[in-house]
Write a protein that holds these residues in place. Sequence first.
Motif: not given
Length: 196
Positions: A70-92
């Motif tokens: 969730n963030g702000v695009n500034i003059k199309q070139d630059f984006f800054v935001g706060l994010g949440l992620g979820y990863n599942m760590v698992i054997a291949p």
Amino acid sequence: MKKIKILLALMAVAVSMPATAQFRQDRSDYEYMFKAEVGYMPFMMNLGEEGAYGYYISDLQHAVGVNIINGVNIKQDFFVGLGLGYNMVIAPSDIVKANFANGWHCPMGFIDFDYRPLDVEWSPMVGAKAGVSYLMADSPYGNTIDPYIELSTGLNWFFRYEYRNMERNYLSLYVELAFAYTQQTCFVPIRLGFRF
């Protein structure tokens, strides 16, 4: 416990960001946006001190995951935001079989940056993420909170490029390749993202 409170505070700020990130009607330089990413993070190597029971993540475990930013695009070139992620760590082998019962859960909270230096339909991009990851693992170490650091490069496609200047159209698809470190482990994330 203090690290969990900090992570919860960052999530609260991410939710309240739309109220402060709206652009003025007479100025088109700023645009409130979301980014959604899906990716695969192959194991590269372990770093740091190996404990009595080995590393937090070892045995060549990979990760698959999703991020919402969730963030702000500034003059199309630059984006800054706060994010949440979820990863599942698992054997291949379990990823190939789509058997996620043996995986370890790894939610994350992070600050996300990216920069697209060219004002063209297909633009290179560079980016970074910095935050924390929380590994919920059935291991001798139990649950661990660790810093998450990532540097990335990629290619951004403004798929409605011809309308961008008239309509402030920042919608894009992008693909990125990164180098990430967390939980004593280096990964090479490969992601597909959508900016909307």
